[in-house]
Design a protein around this motif. Structure first.
Motif, mmCIF file in Angstrom:
data_model
loop_
_atom_site.group_PDB
_atom_site.id
_atom_site.type_symbol
_atom_site.label_atom_id
_atom_site.label_comp_id
_atom_site.label_asym_id
_atom_site.label_seq_id
_atom_site.Cartn_x
_atom_site.Cartn_y
_atom_site.Cartn_z
ATOM 1 N N LEU A 166 -1.716 -8.324 20.201
ATOM 2 C CA LEU A 166 -2.728 -7.655 19.379
ATOM 3 C C LEU A 166 -2.213 -6.325 18.837
ATOM 4 O O LEU A 166 -2.396 -6.006 17.656
ATOM 5 N N PHE A 167 -1.561 -5.538 19.695
ATOM 6 C CA PHE A 167 -1.024 -4.259 19.234
ATOM 7 C C PHE A 167 0.095 -4.475 18.212
ATOM 8 O O PHE A 167 0.215 -3.724 17.238
ATOM 9 N N THR A 168 0.915 -5.501 18.430
ATOM 10 C CA THR A 168 1.982 -5.801 17.482
ATOM 11 C C THR A 168 1.410 -6.163 16.122
ATOM 12 O O THR A 168 1.912 -5.704 15.072
ATOM 13 N N ILE A 169 0.366 -6.977 16.111
ATOM 14 C CA ILE A 169 -0.250 -7.385 14.842
ATOM 15 C C ILE A 169 -0.821 -6.180 14.109
ATOM 16 O O ILE A 169 -0.596 -5.982 12.909
ATOM 17 N N VAL A 170 -1.569 -5.343 14.821
ATOM 18 C CA VAL A 170 -2.173 -4.164 14.188
ATOM 19 C C VAL A 170 -1.095 -3.242 13.636
ATOM 20 O O VAL A 170 -1.189 -2.754 12.497
ATOM 21 N N GLU A 171 -0.058 -2.976 14.431
ATOM 22 C CA GLU A 171 0.975 -2.044 13.991
ATOM 23 C C GLU A 171 1.835 -2.625 12.874
ATOM 24 O O GLU A 171 2.268 -1.898 11.969
ATOM 25 N N SER A 172 2.055 -3.931 12.904
ATOM 26 C CA SER A 172 2.762 -4.582 11.805
ATOM 27 C C SER A 172 1.942 -4.491 10.526
ATOM 28 O O SER A 172 2.473 -4.223 9.438
ATOM 29 N N TRP A 173 0.655 -4.691 10.650
ATOM 30 C CA TRP A 173 -0.249 -4.623 9.508
ATOM 31 C C TRP A 173 -0.298 -3.203 8.936
ATOM 32 O O TRP A 173 -0.225 -2.997 7.720
ATOM 33 N N LEU A 174 -0.408 -2.222 9.824
ATOM 34 C CA LEU A 174 -0.385 -0.828 9.382
ATOM 35 C C LEU A 174 0.936 -0.509 8.679
ATOM 36 O O LEU A 174 0.954 0.164 7.639
ATOM 37 N N ASN A 175 2.030 -0.988 9.242
ATOM 38 C CA ASN A 175 3.345 -0.705 8.669
ATOM 39 C C ASN A 175 3.478 -1.288 7.270
ATOM 40 O O ASN A 175 4.085 -0.681 6.386
ATOM 41 N N SER A 176 2.900 -2.462 7.063
ATOM 42 C CA SER A 176 3.003 -3.089 5.748
ATOM 43 C C SER A 176 2.106 -2.401 4.725
ATOM 44 O O SER A 176 2.351 -2.498 3.520
ATOM 45 N N GLY A 177 1.063 -1.701 5.206
ATOM 46 C CA GLY A 177 0.112 -1.096 4.285
ATOM 47 C C GLY A 177 0.330 0.376 4.016
ATOM 48 O O GLY A 177 -0.172 0.916 3.031
ATOM 49 N N VAL A 178 1.091 1.058 4.873
ATOM 50 C CA VAL A 178 1.259 2.498 4.719
ATOM 51 C C VAL A 178 2.425 2.796 3.789
ATOM 52 O O VAL A 178 3.451 2.119 3.817
ATOM 53 N N THR A 179 2.246 3.786 2.927
ATOM 54 C CA THR A 179 3.350 4.233 2.079
ATOM 55 C C THR A 179 4.163 5.292 2.816
ATOM 56 O O THR A 179 3.681 5.908 3.774
ATOM 57 N N ASN A 180 5.386 5.510 2.390
ATOM 58 C CA ASN A 180 6.213 6.529 3.033
ATOM 59 C C ASN A 180 5.571 7.908 2.949
ATOM 60 O O ASN A 180 5.711 8.730 3.854
ATOM 61 N N HIS A 181 4.847 8.156 1.867
ATOM 62 C CA HIS A 181 4.188 9.447 1.680
ATOM 63 C C HIS A 181 3.123 9.683 2.743
ATOM 64 O O HIS A 181 2.909 10.817 3.189
ATOM 65 N N ASP A 182 2.427 8.611 3.152
ATOM 66 C CA ASP A 182 1.319 8.737 4.102
ATOM 67 C C ASP A 182 1.706 8.395 5.534
ATOM 68 O O ASP A 182 0.844 8.425 6.425
#
Length: 414
Positions: A110-126
């Protein structure tokens, strides 16, 4: 802020999961003690949890590739929710060990999925802003969820039902969040032998921290209960230790960026060892003294993982941040598997304070290793030293989310 808004459902789901997982760890120790489970039984449950967690870290990427983020998340959340209810329906140590193994597997996924999802959605600026929010969500949810136990009590069905509800509710923001199902990440490349060659001290440090921190998270409620604390005091004791580690990481990281990282690691480990011994020889059964000293203990014990990882990254080549930290996460898990059972065995023979004697012994060994490595190899010059990053031990994917700017174009990225 508008670029972060689509990630809010994921951060909300993460908060619910982190809180539920932290609550479950404390509750199992308290309820197990009430049901007459021995300290070694409870320690073995911690060992099974971290064994499942390790397996989950290794298997989840393949599951995500097979069925996608949302379906994988839904399946794992359902299993974790069912397991939580099984804990109260079947009050048996063997069943609880099996459920904890499944829970470790599920929460790692579950943590891997959430963090993978966050990683795919976050820009380098943010990225830095999202990381800061995620760390605040982690600390706030884990510490605040603890206090549901004195409100609803460790006995009975209610608190287990609340945990199951929390895990189930995490499905809502994930299912309704304003994002399409992202592409599953590539499997994290692992080369444990290479990472050990890069930094034996960093690897050994993560193993040692895995041993001590897992023992603390699994058995500190047992220690507090056995010295006569009330349920409210027990959860305060656990929360104060976790909170101490959260607020002191950055000052220590700031120092380690400017001094020889090993000197800071040595100083921090010595302070962790001395505060562990203070819990044994000074705190006694006085709740206030225990709260003060466990806060100090948390201040120095909890950041050791990030300091060890930072030292390893000082020795790494450019673009190896993700490789190094994914491997260190596994080294931590190796130590975490053995820590709870070894510490609980000591508690069975020598009493509750043996938990912190055990931790002090591990820290003493780590101090000896640090001193040896300081003699064996020169320090990293300040100009070549990497920037300290506070790392969560939630999944191997967190390293991708926290990767340095110099690694943005690394093939390890998404």
């Amino acid at each position: 802020m508008s670029s972060i808004r689509p990630l809010i459902p994921l951060l909300l789901a993460a908060g619910i999961l982190l809180g539920g997982n932290g609550l479950q760890s404390t509750l199992i120790a308290l309820r197990g003690a009430q049901e007459g489970f021995s300290a070694s039984d409870i320690g073995l449950m911690g060992t099974f949890y971290f064994a499942g967690f390790l397996l989950g870290c290794l298997a989840i990427t393949r599951i995500m590739k097979a069925v996608g983020h949302i379906r994988a998340f839904s399946a794992l959340a359902a299993i974790a929710s069912v397991g939580t209810l099984l804990l109260v329906l079947v009050l048996d140590p063997v069943m609880w060990c099996a459920v904890r193994f499944a829970g470790g597997f599920c929460f790692a996924g579950l943590f891997t999925i959430v963090e993978s999802w966050l990683n795919s959605g976050v820009t380098n600026h943010d990225r830095a802003r999202v990381l800061a929010i995620y760390r605040m969500v982690d600390t706030g949810s884990v510490t605040s969820a603890q206090f549901l136990i004195p409100v609803f009590g460790a006995g009975g069905f209610t608190i287990f039902a609340i945990m199951s509800i929390m895990i189930t509710l995490s499905l809502v923001p994930v299912s309704l969040g304003d994002r399409s199902n992202p592409t599953p990440p590539e499997e994290v490349k692992l080369d444990l032998a290479r990472v050990w060659r890069i930094s034996p001290l960093g690897c050994f440090g993560c193993i040692a921290v895995g041993v001590t921190n897992s023992a603390f998270r699994t058995l500190s409620p047992v220690y507090a209960e056995q010295i006569g604390m009330s349920v409210g005091d027990v959860v305060t004791f656990v929360s104060v230790g976790i909170f101490g580690g959260a607020i002191i990481q950055y000052p220590l990281g700031y120092l380690s960026d400017r001094w020889d990282r090993r000197r800071v690691l040595l100083m921090t480990t010595c302070c962790a060892m001395l505060s562990a011994l203070a819990l044994v020889f000074i705190a006694g059964s006085n709740p206030l003294l225990n709260f003060i000293i466990i806060f100090i203990f948390g201040c120095f014990a909890m950041p050791l993982y990030s300091l060890s990882a930072a030292h390893s990254n000082d020795r790494a080549d450019a673009g190896e941040f993700v490789l190094i930290n994914a491997a260190l996460m596994l080294f931590y898990s190796f130590g975490a598997i053995g820590g709870p059972f070894a510490a609980s065995t000591a508690m069975e023979y020598f009493g509750p304070s043996a938990l912190f004697v055990f931790s002090a012994v591990v820290y003493a060994i780590f101090i000896a290793v640090i001193l040896y490595r300081m003699q064996a190899r020169s320090g990293v010059p300040a100009g070549k030293r990497s920037r300290f990053t506070a790392l969560l031990r939630t999944s191997t994917i967190f390293a991708r989310l926290a990767r340095r700017n110099s690694d943005q174009d690394s093939p390890e990225g998404p």
